[in-house]
Design a protein around this motif. Structure first.
Motif, PDB file in Angstrom:
ATOM      1  N   THR A  86       0.792  -1.234   0.000  1.00  0.00           N
ATOM      2  CA  THR A  86       0.000   0.000   0.000  1.00  0.00           C
ATOM      3  C   THR A  86       0.824   1.283   0.000  1.00  0.00           C
ATOM      4  O   THR A  86       0.304   2.357  -0.318  1.00  0.00           O
ATOM      5  CB  THR A  86      -0.909   0.043   1.239  1.00  0.00           C
ATOM      6  OG1 THR A  86      -0.084   0.070   2.423  1.00  0.00           O
ATOM      7  CG2 THR A  86      -1.814  -1.179   1.289  1.00  0.00           C
ATOM      8  N   GLY A  87       2.094   1.182   0.389  1.00  0.00           N
ATOM      9  CA  GLY A  87       2.914   2.382   0.529  1.00  0.00           C
ATOM     10  C   GLY A  87       2.671   3.112   1.840  1.00  0.00           C
ATOM     11  O   GLY A  87       3.251   4.173   2.091  1.00  0.00           O
ATOM     12  N   LYS A  88       1.832   2.546   2.713  1.00  0.00           N
ATOM     13  CA  LYS A  88       1.490   3.186   3.980  1.00  0.00           C
ATOM     14  C   LYS A  88       2.618   3.016   4.997  1.00  0.00           C
ATOM     15  O   LYS A  88       3.192   1.941   5.126  1.00  0.00           O
ATOM     16  CB  LYS A  88       0.212   2.571   4.540  1.00  0.00           C
ATOM     17  CG  LYS A  88      -0.256   3.196   5.847  1.00  0.00           C
ATOM     18  CD  LYS A  88      -1.533   2.515   6.344  1.00  0.00           C
ATOM     19  CE  LYS A  88      -2.004   3.096   7.668  1.00  0.00           C
ATOM     20  NZ  LYS A  88      -3.224   2.411   8.175  1.00  0.00           N
ATOM     21  N   VAL A  89       2.933   4.095   5.717  1.00  0.00           N
ATOM     22  CA  VAL A  89       3.906   4.024   6.807  1.00  0.00           C
ATOM     23  C   VAL A  89       3.188   3.489   8.039  1.00  0.00           C
ATOM     24  O   VAL A  89       2.273   4.119   8.568  1.00  0.00           O
ATOM     25  CB  VAL A  89       4.530   5.406   7.098  1.00  0.00           C
ATOM     26  CG1 VAL A  89       5.456   5.316   8.309  1.00  0.00           C
ATOM     27  CG2 VAL A  89       5.294   5.918   5.880  1.00  0.00           C
ATOM     28  N   LEU A  90       3.623   2.327   8.510  1.00  0.00           N
ATOM     29  CA  LEU A  90       2.949   1.660   9.618  1.00  0.00           C
ATOM     30  C   LEU A  90       3.521   2.024  10.978  1.00  0.00           C
ATOM     31  O   LEU A  90       2.821   1.899  11.996  1.00  0.00           O
ATOM     32  CB  LEU A  90       3.048   0.141   9.436  1.00  0.00           C
ATOM     33  CG  LEU A  90       2.474  -0.429   8.133  1.00  0.00           C
ATOM     34  CD1 LEU A  90       2.724  -1.928   8.079  1.00  0.00           C
ATOM     35  CD2 LEU A  90       0.997  -0.120   8.007  1.00  0.00           C
ATOM     36  N   LEU A  91       4.756   2.480  10.994  1.00  0.00           N
ATOM     37  CA  LEU A  91       5.409   2.731  12.276  1.00  0.00           C
ATOM     38  C   LEU A  91       6.529   3.750  12.098  1.00  0.00           C
ATOM     39  O   LEU A  91       7.242   3.735  11.095  1.00  0.00           O
ATOM     40  CB  LEU A  91       5.970   1.419  12.823  1.00  0.00           C
ATOM     41  CG  LEU A  91       6.698   1.391  14.168  1.00  0.00           C
ATOM     42  CD1 LEU A  91       6.471   0.048  14.851  1.00  0.00           C
ATOM     43  CD2 LEU A  91       8.204   1.624  14.016  1.00  0.00           C
ATOM     44  N   LYS A  92       6.673   4.651  13.065  1.00  0.00           N
ATOM     45  CA  LYS A  92       7.790   5.595  13.107  1.00  0.00           C
ATOM     46  C   LYS A  92       8.304   5.652  14.541  1.00  0.00           C
ATOM     47  O   LYS A  92       7.522   5.660  15.490  1.00  0.00           O
ATOM     48  CB  LYS A  92       7.355   6.997  12.677  1.00  0.00           C
ATOM     49  CG  LYS A  92       7.120   7.152  11.183  1.00  0.00           C
ATOM     50  CD  LYS A  92       8.411   7.200  10.379  1.00  0.00           C
ATOM     51  CE  LYS A  92       9.162   8.504  10.568  1.00  0.00           C
ATOM     52  NZ  LYS A  92      10.388   8.580   9.734  1.00  0.00           N
ATOM     53  N   THR A  93       9.615   5.679  14.693  1.00  0.00           N
ATOM     54  CA  THR A  93      10.185   5.739  16.034  1.00  0.00           C
ATOM     55  C   THR A  93      11.512   6.477  16.011  1.00  0.00           C
ATOM     56  O   THR A  93      12.181   6.540  14.963  1.00  0.00           O
ATOM     57  CB  THR A  93      10.379   4.317  16.613  1.00  0.00           C
ATOM     58  OG1 THR A  93      10.819   4.407  17.964  1.00  0.00           O
ATOM     59  CG2 THR A  93      11.404   3.529  15.816  1.00  0.00           C
ATOM     60  N   SER A  94      11.898   7.037  17.139  1.00  0.00           N
ATOM     61  CA  SER A  94      13.181   7.729  17.285  1.00  0.00           C
ATOM     62  C   SER A  94      13.899   7.170  18.506  1.00  0.00           C
ATOM     63  O   SER A  94      13.277   6.868  19.523  1.00  0.00           O
ATOM     64  CB  SER A  94      12.973   9.236  17.450  1.00  0.00           C
ATOM     65  OG  SER A  94      12.338   9.786  16.320  1.00  0.00           O
ATOM     66  N   LYS A  95      15.232   7.077  18.408  1.00  0.00           N
ATOM     67  CA  LYS A  95      16.039   6.549  19.509  1.00  0.00           C
ATOM     68  C   LYS A  95      17.345   7.319  19.606  1.00  0.00           C
ATOM     69  O   LYS A  95      17.779   7.972  18.655  1.00  0.00           O
ATOM     70  CB  LYS A  95      16.350   5.059  19.302  1.00  0.00           C
ATOM     71  CG  LYS A  95      15.134   4.159  19.239  1.00  0.00           C
ATOM     72  CD  LYS A  95      14.441   4.067  20.582  1.00  0.00           C
ATOM     73  CE  LYS A  95      13.199   3.204  20.503  1.00  0.00           C
ATOM     74  NZ  LYS A  95      12.459   3.203  21.785  1.00  0.00           N
ATOM     75  N   SER A  96      17.989   7.203  20.766  1.00  0.00           N
ATOM     76  CA  SER A  96      19.322   7.767  20.943  1.00  0.00           C
ATOM     77  C   SER A  96      20.119   6.842  21.850  1.00  0.00           C
ATOM     78  O   SER A  96      19.556   6.188  22.738  1.00  0.00           O
ATOM     79  CB  SER A  96      19.247   9.177  21.538  1.00  0.00           C
ATOM     80  OG  SER A  96      18.610   9.154  22.796  1.00  0.00           O
ATOM     81  N   VAL A  97      21.428   6.771  21.624  1.00  0.00           N
ATOM     82  CA  VAL A  97      22.293   5.920  22.439  1.00  0.00           C
ATOM     83  C   VAL A  97      23.617   6.634  22.697  1.00  0.00           C
ATOM     84  O   VAL A  97      23.999   7.547  21.955  1.00  0.00           O
ATOM     85  CB  VAL A  97      22.589   4.558  21.758  1.00  0.00           C
ATOM     86  CG1 VAL A  97      21.306   3.785  21.511  1.00  0.00           C
ATOM     87  CG2 VAL A  97      23.358   4.753  20.460  1.00  0.00           C
ATOM     88  N   SER A  98      24.301   6.215  23.742  1.00  0.00           N
ATOM     89  CA  SER A  98      25.636   6.726  24.037  1.00  0.00           C
ATOM     90  C   SER A  98      26.465   5.564  24.547  1.00  0.00           C
ATOM     91  O   SER A  98      26.041   4.849  25.467  1.00  0.00           O
ATOM     92  CB  SER A  98      25.567   7.840  25.082  1.00  0.00           C
ATOM     93  OG  SER A  98      26.834   8.436  25.262  1.00  0.00           O
ATOM     94  N   VAL A  99      27.636   5.354  23.946  1.00  0.00           N
ATOM     95  CA  VAL A  99      28.469   4.195  24.267  1.00  0.00           C
ATOM     96  C   VAL A  99      29.907   4.646  24.509  1.00  0.00           C
ATOM     97  O   VAL A  99      30.404   5.559  23.849  1.00  0.00           O
ATOM     98  CB  VAL A  99      28.429   3.167  23.109  1.00  0.00           C
ATOM     99  CG1 VAL A  99      29.439   2.059  23.333  1.00  0.00           C
ATOM    100  CG2 VAL A  99      27.037   2.582  22.968  1.00  0.00           C
ATOM    101  N   LYS A 100      30.568   3.987  25.459  1.00  0.00           N
ATOM    102  CA  LYS A 100      31.976   4.254  25.739  1.00  0.00           C
ATOM    103  C   LYS A 100      32.801   3.004  25.466  1.00  0.00           C
ATOM    104  O   LYS A 100      32.368   1.886  25.746  1.00  0.00           O
ATOM    105  CB  LYS A 100      32.177   4.660  27.208  1.00  0.00           C
ATOM    106  CG  LYS A 100      31.565   5.980  27.597  1.00  0.00           C
ATOM    107  CD  LYS A 100      31.854   6.265  29.071  1.00  0.00           C
ATOM    108  CE  LYS A 100      31.249   7.590  29.505  1.00  0.00           C
ATOM    109  NZ  LYS A 100      31.584   7.894  30.926  1.00  0.00           N
TER     110      LYS A 100
END
Length: 324
Positions: A283-297
């Motif tokens: 269908t071309g429909k966007v089913l899900l959107k999400t944002s994340k952030s990470v920090s690694v040492k």
């Protein structure tokens, strides 16, 4: 006897009757009025007593989840009910007490709405909750707390307890999924890397680990960079050429939240921020959107970046598995 004398006697009798009846009427009114006030006073005391009884009960209640089912998939009932035990602080079971089970009932994007069902404990303080088959995937919780009057709701919720409510997508290993994640360098440009796509590879591996083994790498970096689902859909359709095995496109962007640096201990610090989406190929429909952030040492600059990209991919994959 004269008429005047007769009238005088009648008037005297009438006066006597009135003199007797009026105090009775006054006494009757006073008695009725006093009884109404007394009833209101008794009602107020009864209401106050009931409220205090409920308050005492809510302060002395412990709810424990004794058993909960494992995860299920969208459209499939949980394999077992949630079971709880309700007792007083001294361990005495609370029998025939109403408990509210509050559970995920509907979802609109990232917003989850909760439904409620009341269950009642048996003589041993036990109760069970068998929810309806979940119709959407989500990683959330079901909550249990005592039923209460509106004025004491906050007190009732103070004894709230919870259990995991994990519902996976019903997508299986047979579903083809195209994965295209764009990486950016520290100056904000698209990372070319001689054809390497580290976050795309990391995402594909993360989806495989979660059972979606139909996932494979793709490259729509210009359309993904533009964050244009219409272009991404068109690119994917050209690539698959009508192959119905493929159901979804997972796309996203991973950027540096800040430039890499070293801390006082000599560790390299990598902070990334990104977004991802899932597009339905049919269908071309966007089913899900999400944002994340990470920090690694990490002591190694390379390993710090690699670990950050893998952690970002894991977080995205989890959102997809429990959100698609």
């Amino acid at each position: 006897m004269s008429k005047i004398s007769k009238m005088s006697k009648k008037f005297k009798r009438l006066f006597v009757v009135c003199a007797v009846l009026l105090p009775l009427a006054f006494f009757s009114c006073q008695s009725t009025s006093g009884k109404g006030a007394q009833d209101e006073s008794v009602g107020a005391k009864s209401s106050s007593s009931s409220s205090e009884s409920e308050r005492s009960r809510l302060k002395d209640i412990n709810i424990t989840v004794t058993s909960s089912p494992g995860e299920t998939s969208k459209g499939k009932p949980f394999s077992a009910p949630y079971k709880i035990h309700v007792a007083k602080s001294d361990g005495t079971p609370y029998s025939e007490i109403a408990i509210v089970a509050e559970y995920p009932a509907s979802r609109d994007g990232d917003s989850v709405s909760f439904g409620k069902e009341t269950i009642v404990t048996d003589k041993d303080g036990n109760a069970s909750f068998s929810p309806p088959a979940p119709q959407f995937s989500v990683k959330s919780y079901v909550f249990f707390y005592p039923e209460s009057s509106a004025s004491l709701k906050s007190l009732a919720e103070a004894s709230k307890t919870q259990a995991a409510w994990n519902v996976r997508t019903n997508a299986t290993s047979r579903f083809g999924i195209l994965v295209s994640i764009v990486d950016y360098n520290q100056t904000g440009g698209i990372y070319s890397g001689g054809g390497a796509q580290p976050s795309t590879q990391a995402m594909t591996v993360a989806l495989w680990k979660m059972g979606l083994t139909g996932s494979q790498n793709a490259d729509f970096h210009n359309s993904v960079d533009a964050n244009d689902p219409v272009r991404i859909h068109a690119d994917a359709q050209r690539l698959i050429r009508g192959n119905s095995t493929f159901r979804y496109v997972v796309y996203g962007r991973v950027k540096y939240a800040e430039k890499m640096s070293q801390d006082a201990q000599g560790n390299w610090v990598v902070s990334l921020a990104g977004d991802a989406g899932v597009l339905e190929l049919a269908t071309g429909k966007v089913l899900l959107k999400t944002s994340k952030s990470v920090s690694v040492k990490n002591k190694s600059q390379y390993n710090a970046l690699k670990s950050a990209q893998e952690e970002m991919a894991r977080l995205f994959a989890e959102e997809i598995v429990y959100g698609l």
